[in-house]
Scaffold this motif. Sequence first.
Motif: not given
Length: 337
Positions: A171-175
């Motif tokens: 989720f963090d990587a995808e924003g």
Amino acid sequence: MSATHPVTLFTGQWADLPLEEVARLAASWGYDGLEIAASGDHLDLKRAEEEPGYLDSRIEILKRHGLAVHAISNHLTGQAVCDDPIDFRHRAIVRPYTWGDGEAEGVRERAAEDMKRAARVARALGADTVVGFTGSKIWPYVAQFPPVPESVIEDGYADFARRWNPILDVFDAEGVRFAHEVHPSEIAYDYWTSVRTLEAIDHRPAFGFNWDPSHMMWQNIDPVGFISDFADRIYHVDCKDTRLRPANGRSGVLGSHLPWGNPRRAWDFVSTGHGDVPWEDSFRALRSIGYAGPISIEWEDAGMDRLVGAPAAVEFVRSLLWKTPESSFDSAFSNQD
């Protein structure tokens, strides 16, 4: 929140209809968009990643009806990430590619991969929020009898963190943010379990809450206070209502294994605006914390047809999304020399 705030329809209870038909209905009723559930033909996450043109076909349906997507839902798969046991209930709600051979740990692992997939698909759709459940290894022990050692409860939160931190990394990587629906049977189902859940993952920003007051009402949790208490974690809003019946000395909050709509129940889910949720106070609280996401209407009512409830609900919600003042109401009393 303002009069132009997007009002969306959650499609989970409409999964028996094609997305095309749900979009047509929602647009005709005046909705601005959809909270698309990854169920039925509405959104198959695996196809979205692996089949060229599939996701474009979903986007084209939305555009044709003038609708936007601000969030997607992967509630059903999320339930299988932490649940123990995994059984016939999960087989009925997850996709075949998640169920596989039904071996419990394999189901959990495939469910976790599908939650990661949800983040990637949400980003491809231009949505920044995935709404859903987490499941819970310790929910079966909620009654605390036979006696449950605190170590078992601690292990449940550790299990949640171990399984969800890798998901949240994606989720963090995808924003994209995950909005967990605070709900009985989940790792966070009331105020204190929500606090403990955030502590288990060191309050990482990728994880917040889907504010759905219907599940708080029958537990005697203040839904307005929840907004203030978790002001920085309200990532999404689902509008579902609960009607509480006067205490009669017989009906308990756990439902007595009585079906929805049975008058012997102490409470029931009802269409938005027909229950006891303090909607005006809630919307004022959402304004006060600067909530800027969609207002999504979730229809569940055993006593009202959805074709009646859904169009009435959007009108009810819009009546509460009034324009706010541009200046303080008492500024007119100031001296203007």
